[in-house]
Design a protein around this motif. Structure first.
Motif, mmCIF file in Angstrom:
data_model
loop_
_atom_site.group_PDB
_atom_site.id
_atom_site.type_symbol
_atom_site.label_atom_id
_atom_site.label_comp_id
_atom_site.label_asym_id
_atom_site.label_seq_id
_atom_site.Cartn_x
_atom_site.Cartn_y
_atom_site.Cartn_z
ATOM 1 N N LEU A 223 36.661 22.517 40.747
ATOM 2 C CA LEU A 223 37.194 23.490 41.244
ATOM 3 C C LEU A 223 38.093 24.598 40.517
ATOM 4 C CD1 LEU A 223 38.824 22.257 44.481
ATOM 5 C CD2 LEU A 223 36.862 24.096 44.276
ATOM 6 N N GLN A 224 38.539 24.011 39.269
ATOM 7 C CA GLN A 224 39.385 24.838 38.157
ATOM 8 C C GLN A 224 38.224 25.557 37.324
ATOM 9 O OE1 GLN A 224 41.561 21.802 36.256
ATOM 10 N NE2 GLN A 224 43.418 21.552 37.842
ATOM 11 N N HIS A 225 37.336 24.720 37.011
ATOM 12 C CA HIS A 225 36.264 25.634 36.234
ATOM 13 C C HIS A 225 35.796 26.826 37.233
ATOM 14 C CE1 HIS A 225 35.353 21.750 33.863
ATOM 15 N NE2 HIS A 225 36.268 22.268 33.386
ATOM 16 N N VAL A 226 35.434 26.672 38.415
ATOM 17 C CA VAL A 226 34.833 27.797 39.159
ATOM 18 C C VAL A 226 36.023 28.856 39.030
ATOM 19 C CG1 VAL A 226 34.069 28.472 41.513
ATOM 20 C CG2 VAL A 226 33.392 26.303 40.675
ATOM 21 N N GLU A 227 37.178 28.570 39.521
ATOM 22 C CA GLU A 227 38.371 29.462 39.329
ATOM 23 C C GLU A 227 38.463 30.254 38.228
ATOM 24 O OE1 GLU A 227 40.853 32.100 41.143
ATOM 25 O OE2 GLU A 227 39.415 30.728 42.344
ATOM 26 N N THR A 228 38.278 29.414 37.035
ATOM 27 C CA THR A 228 38.416 30.092 35.722
ATOM 28 C C THR A 228 37.462 31.053 35.312
ATOM 29 O OG1 THR A 228 39.437 28.190 34.641
ATOM 30 C CG2 THR A 228 38.471 29.525 33.177
ATOM 31 N N VAL A 229 36.275 30.770 35.678
ATOM 32 C CA VAL A 229 35.200 31.733 35.601
ATOM 33 C C VAL A 229 35.150 32.762 36.464
ATOM 34 C CG1 VAL A 229 32.791 31.920 35.759
ATOM 35 C CG2 VAL A 229 33.444 29.978 34.737
ATOM 36 N N ARG A 230 35.498 32.802 37.683
ATOM 37 C CA ARG A 230 35.769 33.772 38.658
ATOM 38 C C ARG A 230 36.747 34.840 37.968
ATOM 39 N NH1 ARG A 230 33.970 34.231 43.755
ATOM 40 N NH2 ARG A 230 35.862 35.174 44.373
ATOM 41 N N GLU A 231 38.010 34.203 37.583
ATOM 42 C CA GLU A 231 39.097 34.810 36.995
ATOM 43 C C GLU A 231 38.779 35.710 35.867
ATOM 44 O OE1 GLU A 231 42.356 32.344 36.428
ATOM 45 O OE2 GLU A 231 42.660 31.873 38.394
ATOM 46 N N THR A 232 37.797 35.012 34.881
ATOM 47 C CA THR A 232 37.516 35.847 33.895
ATOM 48 C C THR A 232 36.551 37.042 34.291
ATOM 49 O OG1 THR A 232 37.630 33.704 32.525
ATOM 50 C CG2 THR A 232 36.087 35.334 31.457
ATOM 51 N N LEU A 233 35.664 36.785 35.111
ATOM 52 C CA LEU A 233 34.898 37.812 35.556
ATOM 53 C C LEU A 233 35.767 39.072 36.067
ATOM 54 C CD1 LEU A 233 32.147 35.770 37.331
ATOM 55 C CD2 LEU A 233 32.006 37.174 35.216
ATOM 56 N N LEU A 234 36.734 38.688 36.816
ATOM 57 C CA LEU A 234 37.508 39.796 37.334
ATOM 58 C C LEU A 234 38.348 40.658 36.295
ATOM 59 C CD1 LEU A 234 38.971 37.809 40.735
ATOM 60 C CD2 LEU A 234 37.665 39.913 40.628
ATOM 61 N N ILE A 235 38.688 39.788 35.558
ATOM 62 C CA ILE A 235 39.656 40.389 34.400
ATOM 63 C C ILE A 235 38.747 41.205 33.597
ATOM 64 C CG2 ILE A 235 40.376 40.055 31.998
ATOM 65 C CD1 ILE A 235 41.696 37.440 33.338
ATOM 66 N N ASN A 236 37.480 41.163 33.582
ATOM 67 C CA ASN A 236 36.531 42.057 33.022
ATOM 68 C C ASN A 236 35.892 43.073 33.880
ATOM 69 O OD1 ASN A 236 36.147 41.222 29.875
ATOM 70 N ND2 ASN A 236 36.501 39.082 31.013
ATOM 71 N N GLY A 237 36.417 43.151 35.102
ATOM 72 C CA GLY A 237 36.065 44.106 36.042
ATOM 73 C C GLY A 237 34.747 44.078 36.687
ATOM 74 N N ILE A 238 34.447 42.838 36.973
ATOM 75 C CA ILE A 238 33.354 42.359 37.574
ATOM 76 C C ILE A 238 33.428 41.429 38.851
ATOM 77 C CG2 ILE A 238 31.106 40.771 37.098
ATOM 78 C CD1 ILE A 238 31.508 41.116 34.172
ATOM 79 N N ASP A 239 32.940 41.882 39.796
ATOM 80 C CA ASP A 239 33.307 41.420 41.183
ATOM 81 C C ASP A 239 32.537 39.859 41.395
ATOM 82 O OD1 ASP A 239 33.480 40.450 43.769
ATOM 83 O OD2 ASP A 239 33.057 42.417 44.502
ATOM 84 N N PRO A 240 33.031 38.979 41.246
ATOM 85 C CA PRO A 240 32.207 37.585 41.340
ATOM 86 C C PRO A 240 31.357 37.660 42.600
ATOM 87 C CG PRO A 240 34.645 37.038 40.833
ATOM 88 C CD PRO A 240 34.316 38.632 41.164
ATOM 89 N N ASP A 241 31.728 38.214 43.652
ATOM 90 C CA ASP A 241 31.076 37.995 44.666
ATOM 91 C C ASP A 241 29.703 38.865 44.678
ATOM 92 O OD1 ASP A 241 32.782 36.301 45.930
ATOM 93 O OD2 ASP A 241 34.186 37.906 46.637
#
Length: 73
Positions: A39-57
């Motif tokens: 779960l932490q890994h999934v959240e880390t990747v989601r946050e990194t995508l968001l920080i870079n202006g990418i919508d994970p969804d």
């Protein structure tokens, strides 16, 4: 690191994210004692995508546009 290298890294992260489980799919039954780490890994990747202006969804549709369903909005 060049802008081209950064874009290549983000593209690789987006591809990898499409193969990760969704957070709702991660449970102790499937992942054992590692489920919180997953779960932490999934959240880390989601946050990194968001920080870079990418919508994970929206990543799956971007990466797999040929097989993704059309967006409803």
């Amino acid at each position: 690191m060049s802008e081209e290298d950064q874009q290549a890294i983000l593209e690789a992260l987006k591809i990898a994210f499409t193969y990760m489980p969704q957070a709702i799919e991660v449970n102790k039954y499937e992942y054992g004692d590692r489920y919180q780490l997953v779960l932490q890994h999934v959240e880390t990747v989601r946050e990194t995508l968001l920080i870079n202006g990418i919508d994970p969804d929206e990543v799956d549709g971007e990466v797999n546009g040929d097989i993704a369903p059309n967006s409803s909005y």
